[in-house]
Design a protein around this motif. Structure first.
Motif, PDB file in Angstrom:
ATOM      1  N   LEU A  12     -16.666  26.828   5.042  1.00 16.05           N
ATOM      2  CA  LEU A  12     -16.638  25.366   5.043  1.00 16.05           C
ATOM      3  C   LEU A  12     -17.956  24.795   5.557  1.00 16.05           C
ATOM      4  CD1 LEU A  12     -14.809  22.960   4.401  1.00 16.05           C
ATOM      5  CD2 LEU A  12     -14.006  23.047   6.751  1.00 16.05           C
ATOM      6  N   ASP A  13     -18.481  25.367   6.632  1.00 15.78           N
ATOM      7  CA  ASP A  13     -19.740  24.896   7.223  1.00 15.78           C
ATOM      8  C   ASP A  13     -20.941  25.078   6.306  1.00 15.78           C
ATOM      9  OD1 ASP A  13     -18.299  24.331   9.525  1.00 15.78           O
ATOM     10  OD2 ASP A  13     -18.772  26.266  10.453  1.00 15.78           O
ATOM     11  N   HIS A  14     -20.875  26.038   5.401  1.00 17.32           N
ATOM     12  CA  HIS A  14     -22.013  26.349   4.540  1.00 17.32           C
ATOM     13  C   HIS A  14     -21.791  25.965   3.079  1.00 17.32           C
ATOM     14  CE1 HIS A  14     -22.696  28.639   8.201  1.00 17.32           C
ATOM     15  NE2 HIS A  14     -23.950  28.353   7.954  1.00 17.32           N
ATOM     16  N   GLY A  15     -20.754  25.173   2.834  1.00 19.48           N
ATOM     17  CA  GLY A  15     -20.520  24.628   1.495  1.00 19.48           C
ATOM     18  C   GLY A  15     -20.176  25.651   0.435  1.00 19.48           C
ATOM     19  N   THR A  16     -19.678  26.807   0.834  1.00 18.72           N
ATOM     20  CA  THR A  16     -19.423  27.901  -0.101  1.00 18.72           C
ATOM     21  C   THR A  16     -18.428  27.523  -1.193  1.00 18.72           C
ATOM     22  OG1 THR A  16     -19.865  29.429   1.711  1.00 18.72           O
ATOM     23  CG2 THR A  16     -18.814  30.346  -0.254  1.00 18.72           C
ATOM     24  N   PHE A  17     -17.385  26.798  -0.826  1.00 18.44           N
ATOM     25  CA  PHE A  17     -16.357  26.439  -1.812  1.00 18.44           C
ATOM     26  C   PHE A  17     -16.275  24.934  -2.047  1.00 18.44           C
ATOM     27  CE2 PHE A  17     -14.950  30.605  -0.241  1.00 18.44           C
ATOM     28  CZ  PHE A  17     -14.930  31.279  -1.446  1.00 18.44           C
ATOM     29  N   HIS A  18     -17.316  24.226  -1.718  1.00 17.10           N
ATOM     30  CA  HIS A  18     -17.316  22.767  -1.865  1.00 17.10           C
ATOM     31  C   HIS A  18     -17.083  22.352  -3.320  1.00 17.10           C
ATOM     32  CE1 HIS A  18     -18.255  18.603  -1.042  1.00 17.10           C
ATOM     33  NE2 HIS A  18     -19.086  18.623  -2.065  1.00 17.10           N
ATOM     34  N   ARG A  19     -17.837  22.916  -4.238  1.00 19.48           N
ATOM     35  CA  ARG A  19     -17.694  22.569  -5.663  1.00 19.48           C
ATOM     36  C   ARG A  19     -16.307  22.910  -6.176  1.00 19.48           C
ATOM     37  NH1 ARG A  19     -23.198  24.865  -8.312  1.00 19.48           N
ATOM     38  NH2 ARG A  19     -24.646  23.594  -7.117  1.00 19.48           N
ATOM     39  N   ARG A  20     -15.838  24.102  -5.844  1.00 18.93           N
ATOM     40  CA  ARG A  20     -14.514  24.528  -6.294  1.00 18.93           C
ATOM     41  C   ARG A  20     -13.435  23.599  -5.766  1.00 18.93           C
ATOM     42  NH1 ARG A  20     -11.706  29.124  -3.096  1.00 18.93           N
ATOM     43  NH2 ARG A  20     -11.519  27.286  -1.776  1.00 18.93           N
ATOM     44  N   ASP A  21     -13.532  23.266  -4.477  1.00 20.00           N
ATOM     45  CA  ASP A  21     -12.515  22.402  -3.864  1.00 20.00           C
ATOM     46  C   ASP A  21     -12.549  20.994  -4.446  1.00 20.00           C
ATOM     47  OD1 ASP A  21     -11.709  24.540  -2.373  1.00 20.00           O
ATOM     48  OD2 ASP A  21     -12.684  23.886  -0.524  1.00 20.00           O
ATOM     49  N   GLU A  22     -13.742  20.491  -4.752  1.00 22.79           N
ATOM     50  CA  GLU A  22     -13.833  19.176  -5.395  1.00 22.79           C
ATOM     51  C   GLU A  22     -13.239  19.215  -6.794  1.00 22.79           C
ATOM     52  OE1 GLU A  22     -17.768  17.548  -5.627  1.00 22.79           O
ATOM     53  OE2 GLU A  22     -17.486  16.384  -3.804  1.00 22.79           O
ATOM     54  N   ALA A  23     -13.560  20.254  -7.547  1.00 22.70           N
ATOM     55  CA  ALA A  23     -13.079  20.368  -8.923  1.00 22.70           C
ATOM     56  C   ALA A  23     -11.564  20.514  -8.993  1.00 22.70           C
ATOM     57  CB  ALA A  23     -13.743  21.549  -9.621  1.00 22.70           C
ATOM     58  N   THR A  24     -10.979  21.191  -8.006  1.00 27.76           N
ATOM     59  CA  THR A  24      -9.533  21.391  -8.006  1.00 27.76           C
ATOM     60  C   THR A  24      -8.804  20.370  -7.144  1.00 27.76           C
ATOM     61  OG1 THR A  24      -9.706  22.979  -6.190  1.00 27.76           O
ATOM     62  CG2 THR A  24      -9.726  23.871  -8.442  1.00 27.76           C
ATOM     63  N   ASN A  25      -9.550  19.412  -6.600  1.00 26.77           N
ATOM     64  CA  ASN A  25      -8.977  18.367  -5.750  1.00 26.77           C
ATOM     65  C   ASN A  25      -8.212  18.956  -4.558  1.00 26.77           C
ATOM     66  OD1 ASN A  25      -8.725  15.691  -5.049  1.00 26.77           O
ATOM     67  ND2 ASN A  25      -6.798  15.425  -6.157  1.00 26.77           N
ATOM     68  N   THR A  26      -8.788  20.003  -3.974  1.00 24.32           N
ATOM     69  CA  THR A  26      -8.185  20.625  -2.798  1.00 24.32           C
ATOM     70  C   THR A  26      -8.487  19.748  -1.587  1.00 24.32           C
ATOM     71  OG1 THR A  26      -8.509  22.801  -3.761  1.00 24.32           O
ATOM     72  CG2 THR A  26      -8.094  22.718  -1.402  1.00 24.32           C
ATOM     73  N   ARG A  27      -7.450  19.315  -0.936  1.00 22.01           N
ATOM     74  CA  ARG A  27      -7.600  18.394   0.191  1.00 22.01           C
ATOM     75  C   ARG A  27      -8.008  19.123   1.464  1.00 22.01           C
ATOM     76  NH1 ARG A  27      -4.704  13.700   0.707  1.00 22.01           N
ATOM     77  NH2 ARG A  27      -4.671  12.648  -1.275  1.00 22.01           N
TER      78      ARG A  27
END
Length: 161
Positions: A73-88
């Motif tokens: 989370l701190d290093h943005g590893t899954f930021h794109r994936r979470d945005e694309a899947t609308n993961t809250r």
């Protein structure tokens, strides 16, 4: 289920003489030096869910000398994936991965490892000075920078206020 750790660590493009055993990365960043680097996946409070990497500097006689946790989370590893899947935020899946995944896909699918790689580079620079420059050229070195010619500076006869 397998975390497909060798493929994950290959994604990081770390320039060290290394091997992956199970889900753990072991490296000798400075050949001939006694210090080693160990990288493991960090677990979360959820079963079979991983929230980052734990880097440790290990001495063969003294054991673990230092360690640091790098959160996905701190290093943005899954930021794109979470945005694309609308993961809250504040859900089990946000900024993590688990062992359950689609067949033929890694469990960490969608990971962007640039931030982790940069953090690993900063950490290892403290314990293994020069290991990155001696091991491999930078990924950016392969790119050619194109600069536009500068506009000539001319003086006008009027004064600006």
């Amino acid at each position: 289920m397998s975390l497909q750790a060798p493929e994950f660590f290959a994604e990081l493009c770390l320039p060290f003489d290394s091997t992956v055993v199970g889900n753990t990365y072991f490296a000798a960043p400075v050949p001939g030096a006694p210090l080693r680097l160990r990288i493991d996946f960090t677990r979360t409070i959820q079963a079979d869910t991983y929230g980052g990497l734990r880097l440790a500097v290990v001495h063969p006689d003294r054991g673990e000398i230092d360690a640091v946790a790098l959160g996905f989370l701190d290093h943005g590893t899954f930021h794109r994936r979470d945005e694309a899947t609308n993961t809250r935020p504040n859900t089990k899946q946000h900024g993590t991965f688990d062992t359950y995944h689609r067949p033929g896909r890694p469990p960490w699918e969608g990971a962007v490892t640039t931030g982790l790689r940069d953090a690993i580079k900063q950490y290892t620079a403290v314990w293994f000075p020069g290991a990155w420059t001696a091991s491999a050229p930078s990924r950016a070195a392969a790119r050619t920078a194109h600069t536009a010619p500068a506009m000539p500076v001319t003086r006008s006869g009027t004064r600006a206020r």
